[in-house]
Scaffold this active site. Sequence first.
Site, PDB file in Angstrom:
ATOM      1  N   ASP A 149       0.686  -1.420  -0.219  1.00 13.63           N
ATOM      2  CA  ASP A 149      -0.133  -0.195   0.230  1.00 13.63           C
ATOM      3  C   ASP A 149       1.409   1.383  -0.088  1.00 13.63           C
ATOM      4  O   ASP A 149       1.762   1.387   0.688  1.00 13.63           O
ATOM      5  CB  ASP A 149      -0.905   0.266   1.271  1.00 13.63           C
ATOM      6  CG  ASP A 149      -2.394  -0.995   1.344  1.00 13.63           C
ATOM      7  OD1 ASP A 149      -2.363  -1.574   0.660  1.00 13.63           O
ATOM      8  OD2 ASP A 149      -2.599  -0.769   1.921  1.00 13.63           O
ATOM      9  N   HIS A 198       0.326   0.894   7.275  1.00  7.26           N
ATOM     10  CA  HIS A 198      -0.091   2.366   6.911  1.00  7.26           C
ATOM     11  C   HIS A 198       0.924   2.483   8.206  1.00  7.26           C
ATOM     12  O   HIS A 198       0.411   2.979   9.202  1.00  7.26           O
ATOM     13  CB  HIS A 198      -1.661   3.370   6.763  1.00  7.26           C
ATOM     14  CG  HIS A 198      -2.345   2.326   5.559  1.00  7.26           C
ATOM     15  ND1 HIS A 198      -3.046   2.657   5.392  1.00  7.26           N
ATOM     16  CD2 HIS A 198      -1.524   1.286   4.971  1.00  7.26           C
ATOM     17  CE1 HIS A 198      -3.816   2.078   4.183  1.00  7.26           C
ATOM     18  NE2 HIS A 198      -3.070   1.122   3.569  1.00  7.26           N
ATOM     19  N   CYS A 302      -4.256  10.555   5.104  1.00  8.47           N
ATOM     20  CA  CYS A 302      -5.178   9.221   4.285  1.00  8.47           C
ATOM     21  C   CYS A 302      -5.399   9.208   3.151  1.00  8.47           C
ATOM     22  O   CYS A 302      -5.924   8.928   2.068  1.00  8.47           O
ATOM     23  CB  CYS A 302      -5.679   8.226   5.161  1.00  8.47           C
ATOM     24  SG  CYS A 302      -4.991   7.557   6.723  1.00  8.47           S
TER      25      CYS A 302
HETATM   26  N1  NVA Z   1      -3.280   1.541  11.085  1.00 14.67           N
HETATM   27  C1  NVA Z   1      -3.271   2.949  11.862  1.00 14.67           C
HETATM   28  C2  NVA Z   1      -2.718   4.018  10.629  1.00 14.67           C
HETATM   29  C3  NVA Z   1      -3.877   3.929  10.383  1.00 14.67           C
HETATM   30  C4  NVA Z   1      -3.868   5.424   9.455  1.00 14.67           C
HETATM   31  C5  NVA Z   1      -3.759   3.419  12.973  1.00 14.67           C
HETATM   32  O1  NVA Z   1      -4.602   2.887  13.079  1.00 14.67           O
HETATM   33  O2  NVA Z   1      -2.673   4.318  13.745  1.00 14.67           O
END
Ligand code: NVA
Length: 318
Positions: A149, A198, A302
């Site tokens: 990603d 992410h 995001c």
């Molecule tokens: N998975 C990460 C990033 C979300 C944009 C989180 O939950 O903090």
Amino acid sequence: MLRVRCLRGGSRGAEAAHLIGAMFGRAVTGWVQRTQRALQSTSSAAVAETHLEDEHVTEHAQQDCPVSSYNEWDPLEEVIVGLAENARVPPFTVEVKYFRRGAKWTTAPKPTMSDELYDQDYPIRTVEDRHKLAAQGKFVTTEHEPCFDAADFMRAGRDLFVQRSQVTNYMGIEWMRRHLAPEYKVHVISFKDPNPMHIDATFNIIGPGLVLSNPDRPCKQIDMFKKAGWTIVKPPTPLIPDDHPLWMSSKWLSMNVLMLDEKRVMVDANETTIQKMFESLGIKTVKVSIRHANSLGGGFHCWTTDVRRRGTLQSYFH
Ligand code: NVA
């Protein structure tokens, strides 16, 4: 000039996309106009105009650099904001437009997403197990084929930083590394995180040598950044209430901010403590509430894809 383009299927959350678009229209026009006034004293070519549009493609004055974004903080000139309604693989409208105007167009390998790409026995229920597995470098995705990603990457000029996550595997990282070599270097970094997915609520680069580092998810390679003279900023604990629904992310969306330029940041209107932190860093805050969009799984970083930032390719990491 800042252009905001809303694109169905490009991201998550229709309401927020519209809200961000509207906010850009209000808040950004203000700072663009101020910037224009400042620039006009030094440059007769200064232009300030904000566009809001929904999938309409019109010609743009700038011809020499239709797509260009070397980092996360150079002045933002064009951005795509995703929409959740009718979310699907978006049509190639935007790509065709940029291709006509001279952009290189690359499509990354599309994973077949066959069963072999996933560890079918991965313990998804126990956080403790996942802590152990993540520490061992084991994730729900296997190395069957490349997958990644884009949100697992962060840009800082010639250096890109990526995490091996639940959705990005080493083959995907290697594809990116070979694709971008030799102009760019891809560094794999990791965090104390049982569920990496992410990087932009974990390690968010906001300026040249300036990074927000999630205090709950320490970076295991942080010395590399300190030695390079980077400033590591730990954002405050998020203020989002416990009862606010969050299905795809943690409360750390508070640090999932979008830099409009080095001195202006788009930040959640409710997150007053991180706003103060930015102000103490000399960064002005553009405050927008996207709590409802947070629920769908994302913050400002995001939701958006930089198309063009004004700046040059430089190295910030030695
Ligand atoms: N998975 C990460 C990033 C979300 C944009 C989180 O939950 O903090």
